[in-house]
Scaffold this motif. Sequence first.
Motif, PDB file in Angstrom:
ATOM      1  N   ARG A  94      40.573 104.273 121.914  1.00 43.05           N
ATOM      2  CA  ARG A  94      39.270 104.125 122.841  1.00 43.05           C
ATOM      3  C   ARG A  94      38.914 105.534 123.424  1.00 43.05           C
ATOM      4  NH1 ARG A  94      40.508 100.904 127.591  1.00 43.05           N
ATOM      5  NH2 ARG A  94      41.023 102.754 128.627  1.00 43.05           N
ATOM      6  N   TYR A  95      39.885 106.339 123.603  1.00 47.42           N
ATOM      7  CA  TYR A  95      39.636 107.733 124.314  1.00 47.42           C
ATOM      8  C   TYR A  95      39.074 108.506 123.470  1.00 47.42           C
ATOM      9  CZ  TYR A  95      40.163 112.335 126.414  1.00 47.42           C
ATOM     10  OH  TYR A  95      39.839 113.397 127.024  1.00 47.42           O
ATOM     11  N   LEU A  96      39.454 108.511 122.041  1.00 50.99           N
ATOM     12  CA  LEU A  96      39.078 109.321 120.967  1.00 50.99           C
ATOM     13  C   LEU A  96      37.748 108.975 120.659  1.00 50.99           C
ATOM     14  CD1 LEU A  96      41.897 109.720 118.737  1.00 50.99           C
ATOM     15  CD2 LEU A  96      40.985 111.372 120.290  1.00 50.99           C
ATOM     16  N   LEU A  97      37.325 107.606 120.703  1.00 42.83           N
ATOM     17  CA  LEU A  97      36.019 107.114 120.148  1.00 42.83           C
ATOM     18  C   LEU A  97      34.980 107.435 121.307  1.00 42.83           C
ATOM     19  CD1 LEU A  97      36.592 103.441 118.996  1.00 42.83           C
ATOM     20  CD2 LEU A  97      35.631 105.347 117.586  1.00 42.83           C
ATOM     21  N   LEU A 148      31.028 100.974 123.378  1.00 40.19           N
ATOM     22  CA  LEU A 148      30.456  99.811 122.558  1.00 40.19           C
ATOM     23  C   LEU A 148      31.247  99.485 121.348  1.00 40.19           C
ATOM     24  CD1 LEU A 148      28.383  97.235 122.424  1.00 40.19           C
ATOM     25  CD2 LEU A 148      26.896  99.172 121.293  1.00 40.19           C
ATOM     26  N   ALA A 149      31.499 100.835 120.524  1.00 40.20           N
ATOM     27  CA  ALA A 149      32.102 100.741 119.338  1.00 40.20           C
ATOM     28  C   ALA A 149      33.421 100.208 119.594  1.00 40.20           C
ATOM     29  CB  ALA A 149      32.201 102.108 118.711  1.00 40.20           C
ATOM     30  N   LEU A 192      42.421  98.908 123.332  1.00 45.86           N
ATOM     31  CA  LEU A 192      41.029  99.613 122.805  1.00 45.86           C
ATOM     32  C   LEU A 192      39.862  99.001 123.617  1.00 45.86           C
ATOM     33  CD1 LEU A 192      39.668 101.052 120.328  1.00 45.86           C
ATOM     34  CD2 LEU A 192      39.961  98.959 119.105  1.00 45.86           C
ATOM     35  N   SER A 193      39.954  97.698 123.796  1.00 43.77           N
ATOM     36  CA  SER A 193      38.571  97.269 124.557  1.00 43.77           C
ATOM     37  C   SER A 193      38.861  97.412 125.925  1.00 43.77           C
ATOM     38  CB  SER A 193      38.719  95.612 124.404  1.00 43.77           C
ATOM     39  OG  SER A 193      39.886  95.073 125.077  1.00 43.77           O
ATOM     40  N   THR A 194      37.597  97.468 126.514  1.00 43.71           N
ATOM     41  CA  THR A 194      37.349  97.700 128.075  1.00 43.71           C
ATOM     42  C   THR A 194      36.534  97.161 128.847  1.00 43.71           C
ATOM     43  OG1 THR A 194      37.369  99.676 129.604  1.00 43.71           O
ATOM     44  CG2 THR A 194      36.511 100.036 127.550  1.00 43.71           C
TER      45      THR A 194
END
Length: 191
Positions: free
Chosen positions: A27-30, A46-47, A89-91
């Motif tokens: 998630r951080y990298l995205l 969003l991704a 991953l989701s937040t």
Amino acid sequence: MAKRSPLADPQLYVVVFIGGAIGTCVRYLLGLAIPATAAGFHFGTLAANLLACFVYAGLSAYLAQADWIRLRKRELVNRGAGMGVCGGLSTMSTLALEGFTGILGGQAWQALLYLLVSVVCGLLVAFAGVWCADRLADGHRVQRTATASPGAQSGKSRNLSNPNVSNVPDNPATSDTPTTPANSAEQEARQ
């Protein structure tokens, strides 16, 4: 045999911890790779959220049908990849913060649109994940049925047109198949 409490299972803690660390890093990298736009859309978040919705829904749907995978393995995969990776991953908190910041920053319409798109697309990709998982499970079920030896079926038939109906025994009194509403009606009709 009494069912063991998940709270007393150290393996579950380990797989959720490792999965959560992986999901959080992704998630951080995205978020770094896909920057927010001036219009208030945070495409990295969003991704990450959409990917988590697709994977977790699909994984849960697949594992619920995968009776050919040992129950313990299904539990560990569901907790590690589902709760761990997809949970990291989701937040929801970042989504809410980004929406709230957009509203306070004078971009109310853009922020509300971003929140709406996130929720609606999340539901749509979760549905797509379940649909894909059902097709994959059906394919595995057909493949396993086709490769099974005639003696392995032992008088049981598989309903391939309805994947929710499990093996239906010829003699319900001697079966180890759990009774569900679908096969219960068939058993009563045979008697």
